[in-house]
Design a protein around this motif. Sequence first.
Motif, PDB file in Angstrom:
ATOM      1  N   UNK A   1       0.844  -1.190   0.000  1.00 23.99           N
ATOM      2  CA  UNK A   1       0.000   0.000   0.000  1.00 23.99           C
ATOM      3  C   UNK A   1       0.882   1.244   0.000  1.00 23.99           C
ATOM      4  N   UNK A   2       0.777   2.107  -1.003  1.00 27.11           N
ATOM      5  CA  UNK A   2       1.579   3.340  -1.006  1.00 27.11           C
ATOM      6  C   UNK A   2       1.117   4.275   0.107  1.00 27.11           C
ATOM      7  N   UNK A   3       2.093   4.815   0.858  1.00 27.09           N
ATOM      8  CA  UNK A   3       1.729   5.661   1.992  1.00 27.09           C
ATOM      9  C   UNK A   3       2.801   6.724   2.225  1.00 27.09           C
TER      10      UNK A   3
ATOM     11  N   UNK B   1      -2.764   5.429  -0.522  1.00 25.23           N
ATOM     12  CA  UNK B   1      -3.500   5.207  -1.764  1.00 25.23           C
ATOM     13  C   UNK B   1      -3.967   3.780  -1.887  1.00 25.23           C
ATOM     14  N   UNK B   2      -4.635   3.444  -2.965  1.00 23.63           N
ATOM     15  CA  UNK B   2      -5.125   2.070  -3.144  1.00 23.63           C
ATOM     16  C   UNK B   2      -3.981   1.114  -3.447  1.00 23.63           C
ATOM     17  N   UNK B   3      -4.127  -0.088  -2.969  1.00 25.40           N
ATOM     18  CA  UNK B   3      -3.138  -1.111  -3.283  1.00 25.40           C
ATOM     19  C   UNK B   3      -3.314  -1.543  -4.737  1.00 25.40           C
ATOM     20  N   UNK B   4      -2.303  -2.205  -5.299  1.00 24.43           N
ATOM     21  CA  UNK B   4      -2.434  -2.679  -6.688  1.00 24.43           C
ATOM     22  C   UNK B   4      -3.645  -3.564  -6.911  1.00 24.43           C
ATOM     23  N   UNK B   5      -3.949  -4.408  -5.925  1.00 22.00           N
ATOM     24  CA  UNK B   5      -5.093  -5.308  -6.096  1.00 22.00           C
ATOM     25  C   UNK B   5      -6.410  -4.538  -6.122  1.00 22.00           C
ATOM     26  N   UNK B   6      -6.489  -3.497  -5.289  1.00 20.66           N
ATOM     27  CA  UNK B   6      -7.697  -2.678  -5.271  1.00 20.66           C
ATOM     28  C   UNK B   6      -7.851  -1.912  -6.585  1.00 20.66           C
ATOM     29  N   UNK B   7      -6.737  -1.438  -7.113  1.00 23.56           N
ATOM     30  CA  UNK B   7      -6.777  -0.725  -8.398  1.00 23.56           C
ATOM     31  C   UNK B   7      -7.296  -1.634  -9.506  1.00 23.56           C
TER      32      UNK B   7
ATOM     33  N   UNK C   1       7.813  10.305   6.385  1.00 22.02           N
ATOM     34  CA  UNK C   1       7.995   8.887   6.054  1.00 22.02           C
ATOM     35  C   UNK C   1       7.300   8.606   4.733  1.00 22.02           C
ATOM     36  N   UNK C   2       7.869   7.704   3.980  1.00 17.81           N
ATOM     37  CA  UNK C   2       7.249   7.283   2.733  1.00 17.81           C
ATOM     38  C   UNK C   2       7.562   5.807   2.501  1.00 17.81           C
ATOM     39  N   UNK C   3       6.591   5.101   1.907  1.00 17.73           N
ATOM     40  CA  UNK C   3       6.779   3.676   1.642  1.00 17.73           C
ATOM     41  C   UNK C   3       5.930   3.266   0.435  1.00 17.73           C
ATOM     42  N   UNK C   4       6.502   2.342  -0.314  1.00 19.45           N
ATOM     43  CA  UNK C   4       5.799   1.769  -1.478  1.00 19.45           C
ATOM     44  C   UNK C   4       5.407   2.822  -2.516  1.00 19.45           C
ATOM     45  N   UNK C   5       6.248   3.822  -2.666  1.00 18.72           N
ATOM     46  CA  UNK C   5       5.992   4.893  -3.620  1.00 18.72           C
ATOM     47  C   UNK C   5       6.424   4.439  -5.014  1.00 18.72           C
ATOM     48  N   UNK C   6       5.621   4.682  -6.058  1.00 22.19           N
ATOM     49  CA  UNK C   6       6.049   4.344  -7.420  1.00 22.19           C
ATOM     50  C   UNK C   6       7.369   5.000  -7.776  1.00 22.19           C
ATOM     51  N   UNK C   7       8.202   4.298  -8.514  1.00 18.28           N
ATOM     52  CA  UNK C   7       9.559   4.749  -8.826  1.00 18.28           C
ATOM     53  C   UNK C   7       9.589   6.123  -9.476  1.00 18.28           C
ATOM     54  N   UNK C   8       8.648   6.408 -10.362  1.00 18.32           N
ATOM     55  CA  UNK C   8       8.684   7.672 -11.104  1.00 18.32           C
ATOM     56  C   UNK C   8       8.490   8.898 -10.210  1.00 18.32           C
ATOM     57  N   UNK C   9       7.958   8.668  -8.967  1.00 20.98           N
ATOM     58  CA  UNK C   9       7.746   9.791  -8.064  1.00 20.98           C
ATOM     59  C   UNK C   9       8.888   9.950  -7.048  1.00 20.98           C
ATOM     60  N   UNK C  10       9.907   9.110  -7.154  1.00 21.25           N
ATOM     61  CA  UNK C  10      11.021   9.187  -6.226  1.00 21.25           C
ATOM     62  C   UNK C  10      12.178  10.031  -6.751  1.00 21.25           C
ATOM     63  N   UNK C  11      12.011  10.584  -7.948  1.00 20.67           N
ATOM     64  CA  UNK C  11      13.123  11.253  -8.609  1.00 20.67           C
ATOM     65  C   UNK C  11      13.482  12.583  -7.972  1.00 20.67           C
TER      66      UNK C  11
END
Length: 382
Positions: A76-78, A133-139, A89-99
């Motif tokens: 779950x992105x948080x 945000x929503x988890x991949x399965x929820x999406x 704190x940040x976790x499970x963030x999509x790679x494109x937003x870590x730049x």
Amino acid sequence: MIKFNSKNISKGFIVTAIILILLLIFWNSRTFLQRLQNVERDNMEVWAQSQKSFISENRNDYLELNLLIHTSYNHIPMMTVDKDDKITLKANIPTKFKKSEEALREYLNKLKKENPPIKIKITDNNIHYLYYGPSPILTKLKYYPIAIVIVVLLLGGVVYSFFITSKISEQNKLWAGMAKETAHQIGTPLSSLVGWTEILKTENVDPDYIEEIKKDISRLEVITERFSKIGSAPKLESLDIVRETLDAFNYLKSRHSKLIKFEIELLDKKIPVSLNRQLYGWTIENLVKNGIDAMKGKGQLSIKLFEEKQYVKIQVTDTGIGIPKRNFNTIFEPGYTTKKRGWGLGLSLAKRIIEEYHSGHIKVKSSERGVGTTFQISLEKL
């Protein structure tokens, strides 16, 4: 009055069942999705509580549990922020937003729109907010109801297509049977008329009268042959389309009111086309009669024939009331008619003869209310 039979009832039952299944699947999927959202909300509440215990002084008894909980939420992105909206704190963030920091801030704003924040009160002056945000399965599950709806609609389309095809097949068999029976019924009195014509010759009747009777008998023979061909593949032969069109035109011209001004424009050459003489003449006759009806028996009717590289085209134009553009295709459907009397089969037969039997095309080329209509037939040259 609508008549109900077993077929109508069964078709209605199947259609109703499909609609009910569709609604049931959609409702179940929606309910499941809502429940899953609530579960994720509860999970994040647990995570927030564990975060508080992890940071507080009394953490020895819960350290192992908290670490396990923290490591479990890896899907779950948080993001957490302090009271000044600074990311802590940040976790499970999509790679494109870590730049970059700017990209992270953009993703944070996106998470703020997804779900209400969870408040983490560590102390009175130390409050954090958790956004997730929503988890991949929820999406993926969000699109599940849409996929089900599409599948059911496709199933409904297949069933509907089957019913329509079955209905058309039944109608075709009915019309073919009626046509063949009509041809059979006409045959008996027609044979008798031929015999009576021979008798009239011996009674010193004006030969011109007998000749006209013979023409009408010949016409009845043509009509009988036309009806006998309905429902079976006709025999096609190489014929001059110019000659066949002229013959059909001359016959119709001689047997209609003088209030109709007939015109024809042909090419001074032979153009061979694969034709069935009787059925092609029937098509021209139907188009001409349709035009005369549209003009209410008074006006101008013209036939024009011209050729292109691969096709020869025949246009039949009247000066009648015209056809609304929305009905350009509808008029070729069986049963469509604007007349108080008639079954609306003329144009339907014309379309079937040209497109199914001759592999050509027929359409309304143009039409204008109060000005007239032009039908166009396209046939491939040999």
